[in-house]
Every structure is written in structure tokens, then in C-alpha cells.
Design an enzyme around this catalytic site. Structure first.
Site, PDB file in Angstrom:
ATOM      1  N   LEU A 116     -42.951  37.976  25.471  1.00 38.50           N
ATOM      2  CA  LEU A 116     -42.859  39.776  25.628  1.00 38.50           C
ATOM      3  C   LEU A 116     -42.566  40.020  24.491  1.00 38.50           C
ATOM      4  CD1 LEU A 116     -42.750  42.193  27.368  1.00 38.50           C
ATOM      5  CD2 LEU A 116     -40.547  41.734  26.955  1.00 38.50           C
ATOM      6  N   PHE A 136     -39.314  55.511  24.067  1.00 39.04           N
ATOM      7  CA  PHE A 136     -39.907  54.345  25.022  1.00 39.04           C
ATOM      8  C   PHE A 136     -41.045  54.750  25.802  1.00 39.04           C
ATOM      9  CE2 PHE A 136     -39.197  50.417  26.563  1.00 39.04           C
ATOM     10  CZ  PHE A 136     -38.026  50.063  25.957  1.00 39.04           C
ATOM     11  N   GLN A 163     -46.289  45.173  37.952  1.00 35.06           N
ATOM     12  CA  GLN A 163     -46.824  45.848  36.780  1.00 35.06           C
ATOM     13  C   GLN A 163     -46.793  45.067  35.893  1.00 35.06           C
ATOM     14  OE1 GLN A 163     -43.464  47.718  34.279  1.00 35.06           O
ATOM     15  NE2 GLN A 163     -44.051  48.964  34.553  1.00 35.06           N
ATOM     16  N   GLU A 194     -41.720  46.811  23.971  1.00 34.01           N
ATOM     17  CA  GLU A 194     -41.511  47.978  23.621  1.00 34.01           C
ATOM     18  C   GLU A 194     -41.464  48.868  23.156  1.00 34.01           C
ATOM     19  OE1 GLU A 194     -42.949  50.243  27.763  1.00 34.01           O
ATOM     20  OE2 GLU A 194     -42.010  52.362  27.009  1.00 34.01           O
ATOM     21  N   ARG A 228     -46.935  52.277  31.047  1.00 37.17           N
ATOM     22  CA  ARG A 228     -47.263  51.215  30.985  1.00 37.17           C
ATOM     23  C   ARG A 228     -48.208  50.580  31.526  1.00 37.17           C
ATOM     24  NH1 ARG A 228     -41.270  47.796  31.283  1.00 37.17           N
ATOM     25  NH2 ARG A 228     -40.992  48.412  29.058  1.00 37.17           N
ATOM     26  N   HIS A 267     -47.178  44.216  31.933  1.00 37.41           N
ATOM     27  CA  HIS A 267     -46.543  44.790  30.071  1.00 37.41           C
ATOM     28  C   HIS A 267     -47.410  45.464  29.128  1.00 37.41           C
ATOM     29  CE1 HIS A 267     -44.121  45.432  27.028  1.00 37.41           C
ATOM     30  NE2 HIS A 267     -43.268  45.474  27.968  1.00 37.41           N
ATOM     31  N   HIS A 307     -45.486  41.317  34.839  1.00 37.36           N
ATOM     32  CA  HIS A 307     -44.341  41.728  34.106  1.00 37.36           C
ATOM     33  C   HIS A 307     -42.577  42.333  35.186  1.00 37.36           C
ATOM     34  CE1 HIS A 307     -40.888  42.346  31.440  1.00 37.36           C
ATOM     35  NE2 HIS A 307     -41.326  44.055  31.192  1.00 37.36           N
ATOM     36  N   ARG A 344     -43.122  51.562  37.487  1.00 33.83           N
ATOM     37  CA  ARG A 344     -41.317  51.974  36.233  1.00 33.83           C
ATOM     38  C   ARG A 344     -41.830  52.293  35.059  1.00 33.83           C
ATOM     39  NH1 ARG A 344     -38.068  49.067  32.873  1.00 33.83           N
ATOM     40  NH2 ARG A 344     -39.689  46.443  33.564  1.00 33.83           N
TER      41      ARG A 344
END
Lengths: 605, 260
Positions: free
Chosen positions: A247, A117, A235, A250, A292, A237, A360, A395
């Protein structure tokens, strides 16, 4: 007004709320628990989380690495005592979910599998195909059915946290709510209140969030005098569908998907994330597996350079999975296949999927300590609505699902302990004030002249324009004044619908009020932070991190006029001193990373 | 192949019902502009924002995973967020609340009977009474395939709207609740089969199902509740046969390799 007396009232039936409820039930089996939610728990937005949940497992990884990834990913704005607690408890929570039946994706030998990730130095993201949040939510919800003391109040819409100051100290006394089905106010008198209402993404026009992510819990705490912390850190995304904002996980990049501009060029190598990794061989913290904030910022630069694709819904870049092959894509990313087909008529096996960043996640939220308590005694918070100090300025993907388990449990146990020490007592004063408040809300129905849909659209536009991926002082000032003007109009918001049953005209108007308050706190917090850090990036001369002035959490507190007042508090630093945040090759060579610290800001911007 | 560009204005008929005023539901027509990616949910939100703010429906995620926005679209149960007006061009499109459910208001139906049925089948893992291995159970991908499909249910209620028996036998557990029970029964980590079987094996438990298979056709997630029900009926029948020849089930056997 009906009154229900419980030991612990939990507002929000998503992952954090369910985890908190189960924690109370297991730790304090004699306590009564009200789980209050404006939707049936399995509709909560945890359901939409796709990629996975972090927890150190297996050889090569360590708690120290997860700690360092999280602190650097948050651009050193994380409270490191919280990060330490979190990494120490994330894995046990992932195994706890396993024992509750979540279908973690497995290796052939039956052990859990983990995937790569963004911003994580090791594969440590536990996943259940690409529907991790869905499986997590249903596993927790269904497990909660085991506990008779968890009494659900589904489709009860919480209006306010009820407080009183008997004995000289103001504290939470419960929650005033409204039954959406019957149209009746209900006061939950509670020894402790836990807010787990999720995020605020619907404040923005372009967002990945569900309709229900409307900042209600943040707004309720804020109006009760509790500070909202770090609200400027919103954030984006990097990979949402243009237009709808739906979405695409990721995990698609964790499994080897790449991002390309209109020329088919993997542009992330131009923004401190290179060199290019071989196709089909993703490498942690390189290229598409950057964090991100950086990946979304790179999109912005490509847009300025005119190197984005054009779609019916505006500019985009391409998410290319084709080299992964049909079998692998179908096994690991089935939801991506469904979404691309349904929304775009495209097949990721054969087609490049257009994507663009969309709002996001809110890193900030209700300020709580490591024990999940807020500054108002008896009020606790966990999950996206809270600012636990974990995420700092950005994050990392897969830390939020783990957070709602680790800190949701803490919130439940601490709220339970508080309720045991200071049990709920009936209070005439509380009841009469709550009845007045309920009357005030009910009076909104059939009144007002200002169109709520118009206010909402203008709020969305103001935030998209002024508080985007890159920001300027002028843009943020404009957003502050536009939001303030909308708040004035909102005072006369129109609710045409007068039916007491499922009056969504009314509930949406109340949600809009929370969103405006929280948007104002976001914009004021952002304007005051004269530096660039994590998800808060400025173009107007404050384009570097400034630890001298801003290695600090922003607090937004509501004044008597309803406006945010900004102040600061220190960040907890334990072992990791602020350093250069670097990814790609620069991240491999500590001390030689200065040249790749931030992407170059084009002069014309 | 991307969707081709299309669009226009479509007549969308929505069933309206306001319980404190209306005796019976009625269809109301709205003119809704659409393009090639206007979903049915988008159309409803257009009506709410622009034409009549009192129209009432549930929705949230917009990506067919929260299960909120099930409606009858021209008589078929569908999720509003993943159906598009282009499919119904040139119209009209008729949107009604899910069949076989009591209507609360407009498109909002009563979910309480389902929630009761779901809870009744104990849809949670009953761990091995002899203890769970630490740090967690092992489970091979092959063992996961035995229940994986059944775990994908989003509780959207389309199968209840499609099922002819749900409307006739009101206490019938119904496709999704039975599927939830079978999902756990088929999980190698679960030892609750014996507790769940009597819950299923009642006159109104799983037996009203006549294998029409409408549930599996309606399911937007490929769960195949009909297969789950068939497996549950088989298990219940075998259990009856076992009880007949070997009262009290004999010794509880480990299943599917247990923790292996």
C-alpha cells in the site's frame, strides 16, 4: 485439552481487540480478560494502516458534515444511527489515544494537525506521519500492559466459537484455540466472546493485506450460524504497488500527490471528479481526493482505453509527488519514500511511482448491531471483521481506524456487561464437544491429498477475475462455481507437516478453509445484488443504483451443506434520504448533479 | 534509477530445526528462482509453497512495519521482506534464525523474554498526577522530536540479534526495551521517569551495554537504540548524583514545559 475460564474472551489483538480489552478493564475492573491472538499484538495488521483516523476537530467542520460524507461515501447503504454514534464519538477517541501517548502530528502551536482525505469534505484525518496505524497499535498495546487483568495469549490460534443451548437459547460459551508454540488445544470458557480478527483481503491475489488477514473470525462466526453482511462490498485501494500490492497511502494524495496516465494526463477529471485542481493545491472531494471506489473505477476505464503504463508487473498509472518537494515528502510521507526505494528503486522526490488498485478492505463482515452484539447471544464483534453498518457500500479512508476505537470500546463494554449479567459457568457438554472439535482439527495433520497452495492460488485467481472492480453476472457465477469446487477439494486438504510446534502448514490450511467459506459468501452476495452501488459495480445491465430493490443489506447465512443463503434486511435511514452521489464540481451543486452520477460505461466492455 | 532487470536461480540455505525430531539444527539447500524484486520473504514462501510445506517462519505485512520477519541473512540481522535476492546474487544466501534467541523451530525464535522485558519498563504514558488538560495535551513539533525517533521501534528484534551483550547477560533489558522506556521518559506528556529509572538502573538493566552500537547499525527503522541507552545511562548517573546531594529527589520538577 486445557481449560481456561475467563469473563471475556477477545479473539484478535489488533486495534479493535486492544481497545475492547482496555474498555472491559476500565469499565469492569473485576472481570478477567483473555486476549487471544495468532500473532503478538504488535504484529496485527492495524500496524500497516498509514494515512490516518477521522474525527471532527476545529473550525469549519461539523459532525453533520462527517455524517453526510460517510453516508454519501457509503452510497446510502450505511446504517445512519451507527454513523451518527460514530461521528459523535470519533474525536473523543482520538483524544483518548493522545492521552495514551500516540505521537499525533502537530501544528507549531502544539495542537493536533489534520490532513485531507478522499471523500471527506473537510480536513479531519488525524495522522502520525504516514504510519498512523503503527503508532496507534503500539500505543494501545503498550497501554494495555498497564492492566494486569488483561491476560494475553499470544500465538494462540482460535479454531471455533463454542456454543451451547442449555436453557433453550443457543449462546456463545467460549472459544476453542490451539497454542502454536506448544501444540496443545485450549478451551477458553467465557461469559462473552468478542471477535476482532480483522479483514479478509488475502482471499484475493492482488491485495494490500498482511499474511494474517485470512477471514478467520468471519469464518468462525459464520460457521456458528451468524450472518455475514454486505460481503460483496470489497474495497480496492487505488494506489498499491503493482505485483506485491504493498500500500501507498491515500495521504500521499491528501498531501497533494496526483494520479496520471501514460500521457501524464490527470485522468480523474474524465470520471466525474474534475475539474482539475491546481498542482499542489488539493481540494476535498475533487480529483485525487475522490472516494476510493470512484478512483479505482477510473483506473479500470483507463485500462480499457489503453492509457495505462506498462510495468514488469502489468499495467499501472503514475502517482506523482515530485512537485511537493523533498522536505515536505520526507516530513509527511517517510514510509512512502522507504517503500518506493526498497521495492522499486525509485525516489518519489524525483520519480513517478507506478501504482494500481488492489484489494484493501472488506466493508462487510459479521453482522452486529449498534451495541456490537451479533445474533448469537454472548458473541460480539468489532473492527474490520464486523459489519457494524458504518461503511455501507464504500468505506471512506480514515474511517476504519476511528471505527476500531469507537466500536471496539462499545464491544468491550457491552461484552463486559453481558458477562456480568450471565457469568461463565463450567459445562460438561461444552467441554466434551470442544474436545471432539479439537481432535478433528488435530487429525488434519499428516492427512489429505489436495495441495493447499494450489487451492489458495486458484481461489485468488477466481476472485480477482470474477469479483473485481467491475463485475458481470457471468463472471460472478463462474467465481461461485470455482469457489464451490475448491471447497470440495479442500475437504481433503493436505497437511504434510506433523510437528505440533509452530505447524504453519496446518494453520495456513485452517485459514484457507475460512477464506473459502467467506469467498463463497462474497461471491454469492455479489451475484444476487442486481445493481451498482459503491464498490459493487456491474457491467451487465445493472449499472445503476436501484433503491427500489436494493436499498438493503445483504445477509449471507451458512446452510447445513455449508453454502451461503442470501437474504436482505433494511438499511437504517434517519435524516439522509438516498440522493445522487456526486464529487468534483457536480458535488458542489446539489440537484444539478445527475450528469456526473457515474462514470460512463464503455459499450465494448 | 529503477532497479535493472536481473534474475536466475539462487541456492538458498535455510537453517531447519524440528524440536520433536532433531537433536541439532541443520542447513538445508533449496534452489529458488528469482527476479529483480524477489524478496527474501518471497523466497521463503516459494520454498513453503513449492518445495517443503513444513518450513516455518513468521511473517505478515510485507512492508517492514509489523516486525515479524527478522532473520540472519548471511550472518547479519535483517527483515526478510525488505531484503532482496538481487543483493545476494549469485548466492548462496544463508537464512538463519535471529542470533541471541532460543530457537523454537526453523526460523521461529522465542520472543517471550523480550515481551517480559518490554512490559517491565512500564512502556506507557504516566499522566501528570495533577491532571491532564482537556481535551488533550499540547505538544509542539519540537517537543516531539525529543522522543519521535525512539517511538519508531517496531520490536523486530534485529537489535537483540546484533548486540554482543544480549547473548552474555541474559537479564540485560536490551536495546528495544530500554529504548521504549526512554521514548516515554522523553515525552513531555509523561511523568513516569521516577518509576522507570529504578527499573533501568539495575545491574542487568541498562548497565551491561558497552556502547558497541551494533543495535543502531542493525535497526531497520533508524531508531538509534544506542543513543537511547546513552541518554538513559546519563539520566541514571545524574539521578544518582542528585540523590547523593539531595535525597529523595527534592521536588519533582515539571519537564520540557509540561503542558505548555
Amino acid at each position: 485439552m486445557q481449560t481456561v475460564r475467563v469473563d471475556v474472551a477477545i479473539v484478535g489483538g489488533g486495534g479493535a481487540g486492544l481497545r475492547a480489552a482496555i474498555a472491559v478493564a476500565e469499565r469492569y475492573p473485576d472481570l478477567s480478560i483473555a486476549l487471544i491472538s495468532k500473532v503478538y499484538p504488535m504484529r496485527s495488521h492495524t500496524v500497516a494502516a498509514e494515512g490516518g483516523s477521522a474525527g471532527v476537530v476545529g473550525e469549519g467542520d461539523s459532525l453533520e458534515k462527517h455524517f453526510n460524507d460517510t453516508v454519501a461515501g457509503g452510497d446510502w447503504l450505511s446504517d445512519q444511527d451507527v454513523v451518527q454514534y460514530f461521528v459523535e464519538h470519533a474525536t473523543e477517541e482520538m483524544y483518548q489515544l493522545e492521552k495514551w501517548g500516540i505521537p499525533w502530528s502537530r501544528r507549531p502551536d502544539g495542537h493536533v494537525n489534520v490532513r485531507r482525505f478522499g471523500g471527506m469534505s473537510q480536513p479531519r484525518t488525524w495522522f502520525a506521519a504516514d504510519k498512523t496505524g503503527f503508532y496507534m497499535l503500539h500505543s494501545m498495546f503498550q497501554t494495555s500492559l498497564k492492566y494486569p487483568q488483561i491476560v494475553r495469549y499470544d500465538e494462540f490460534f482460535a479454531l471455533e466459537v463454542v456454543t451451547d443451548d442449555e436453557g433453550g437459547t443457543e449462546r456463545a460459551r467460549g472459544v476453542l484455540a490451539y497454542t502454536m508454540r506448544d501444540g496443545y488445544p485450549v478451551l477458553f470458557e467465557a461469559g462473552a466472546v468478542v471477535i476482532t480478527t480483522g479483514g479478509a483481503g488475502r482471499i484475493y491475489g492482488s491485495n494490500t493485506n498482511g499474511a494474517i488477514c485470512t477471514a478467520d473470525g468471519m469464518g468462525m462466526a459464520y460457521r456458528a450460524g451468524v450472518p455475514l453482511r454486505d460481503m460483496e462490498f470489497v474495497q480496492y485501494h487505488p494506489t498499491a504497488l503493482p505485483g506485491s500490492g504493498v500500500l501507498l497511502t491515500e495521504g500521499a494524495r491528501g498531501e497533494g500527490g496526483i494520479l496520471v496516465n501514460k500521457d501524464g494526463y490527470r485522468y480523474l477529471q474524465d470520471y466525474g471528479l474534475g475539474p482539475e485542481t491546481p498542482l499542489g493545491h488539493p481540494e476535498n472531494k475533487f480529483m485525487e481526493l475522490g472516494p476510493r471506489d470512484r478512483v479505482s473505477q477510473a483506473y479500470w476505464h483507463e485500462l480499457q482505453k489503453g492509457r495505462t503504463l506498462e510495468t514488469a508487473h502489468g499495467p499501472a498509472v503514475g502517482l506523482d509527488l515530485r512537485h511537493l518537494g523533498a522536505a515536505y515528502i520526507h516530513e509527511r510521507l517517510p514510509l512512502i519514500v522507504e517503500l518506493a526505494e526498497q521495492y522499486l528503486g525509485l525516489d518519489p522526490v524525483k520519480d513517478v511511482i507506478p501504482v494500481r488498485p488492489a484489494v484493501h478492505y472488506t466493508m462487510g463482515g459479521i453482522r452486529v448491531g449498534l451495541d456490537a452484539s451479533s445474533s448469537l447471544p454472548g458473541l460480539y464483534a468489532a473492527g474490520e471483521c464486523s459489519s457494524s453498518g458504518l461503511h455501507g457500500a464504500n468505506r471512506l479512508g480514515s474511517n476504519s481506524l476511528a471505527e476500531l476505537c469507537v466500536l471496539g470500546k462499545v464491544a468491550g463494554e457491552q461484552a463486559g456487561a453481558f458477562a456480568v449479567l450471565d457469568p461463565v459457568r463450567p459445562s460438561i457438554g461444552v467441554r466434551s464437544r470442544a474436545a471432539d472439535v479439537a481432535d478433528r482439527y488435530v487429525a488434519m495433520m499428516g492427512a489429505g491429498t489436495e495441495d493447499p497452495a494450489a487451492i489458495r492460488r486458484e481461489m485468488n485467481a477466481a476472485m480477482d477475475a470474477g469479483l473485481g472492480i467491475y463485475r458481470t453476472g457471468d463472471g460472478m457465477r463462474e467465481a461461485v462455481s470455482r469457489i464451490a469446487a475448491l471447497q470440495e477439494r479442500y475437504a481433503d486438504v493436505r497437511v504434510s507437516d506433523t510437528c505440533p510446534v509452530y505447524n504453519t502448514d496446518w494453520t495456513q490450511a485452517i485459514e484457507l478453509g475460512h477464506m473459502l467459506d467467506v469467498a463463497h459468501a462474497m461471491a454469492a452476495s455479489a451475484l444476487a445484488r442486481e445493481e451498482s452501488r459503491g464498490a459493487h459495480q456491474r457491467l451487465d445491465g445493472f449499472d445503476k443504483r436501484d433503491d427500489e430493490r436494493f436499498l438493503a443489506h445483504t445477509l449471507a447465512t451458512r446452510d447445513a451443506q455449508g453454502h451461503p443463503v442470501v437474504s436482505y434486511e433494511p438499511v437504517v435511514i434517519t435524516t439522509s434520504q438516498p440522493a445522487t452521489r456526486a464529487y468534483g464540481a457536480a458535488g458542489q451543486a446539489p440537484g444539478k448533479a445527475a450528469t456526473a452520477e457515474t462514470p460512463t460505461i464503455p459499450k465494448e466492455a | 534509477m529503477a532497479h535493472s532487470e536481473a534474475g536466475g536461480v539462487m541456492t538458498v540455505e535455510v537453517q531447519r530445526y524440528r524440536p520433536d525430531v532433531d537433536d541439532t539444527p541443520r542447513l538445508v539447500s533449496y534452489e529458488v528462482p528469482w527476479t529483480q524484486d524477489t524478496s527474501v520473504l518471497d523466497a521463503l514462501n516459494y520454498i513453503k509453497d513449492e518445495l517443503d510445506s513444513s518450513i516455518t517462519f513468521r511473517w505478515s505485512c510485507r512492508m517492514a512495519i509489523c516486525g515479524s520477519c527478522g532473520f540472519m541473512l548471511n550472518g547479519e540481522p535483517k527483515l526478510g521482506c525488505e531484503q532482496f535476492l538481487r543483493t545476494y546474487a549469485p548466492g548462496p544466501l544463508r537464512i538463519e534464525p535471529l542470533a541471541n534467541h532460543a530457537v523454537e523451530r526453523d526460523l521461529v525464535v522465542d520472543l517471550e523474554p523480550f515481551m517480559t522485558k518490554l512490559a517491565a519498563v512500564e512502556p506507557y504514558l504516566h499522566p501528570d498526577p495533577t491532571g491532564t488538560p482537556e481535551p488533550g495535551n499540547l505538544q509542539t513539533p519540537e517537543q516531539m522530536t525529543r522522543y519521535g525517533q525512539f517511538a519508531a521501534c517496531i520490536n523486530c528484534m534485529l537489535c537483540y540479534a546484533a548486540c554482543p551483550q544480549v547473548g552474555l547477560a541474559t537479564d540485560f533489558l536490551g536495546p528495544a526495551a530500554i529504548t521504549a522506556a526512554v521514548r516515554y521518559n522523553k515525552d513531555s506528556r509523561d511523568f513516569g521517569n521516577a518509576q522507570r529509572l529504578p527499573l533501568l538502573d539495575q545491574e542487568d538493566g541498562l548497565w551491561p551495554c558497552t556502547f558497541v552500537g551494533a543495535c543502531s547499525t542493525a535497526c531497520p527503522k533508524g531508531v538509534d537504540p544506542a543513543a537511547a541507552i546513552q541518554q538513559a545511562k546519563f539520566a541514571a548517573t545524574m539521578d544518582w548524583a542528585t540523590e547523593f546531594v539531595m535525597p529523595h529527589h527534592g521536588a519533582p520538577g515539571a519537564k520540557d514545559g509540561g503542558h505548555a
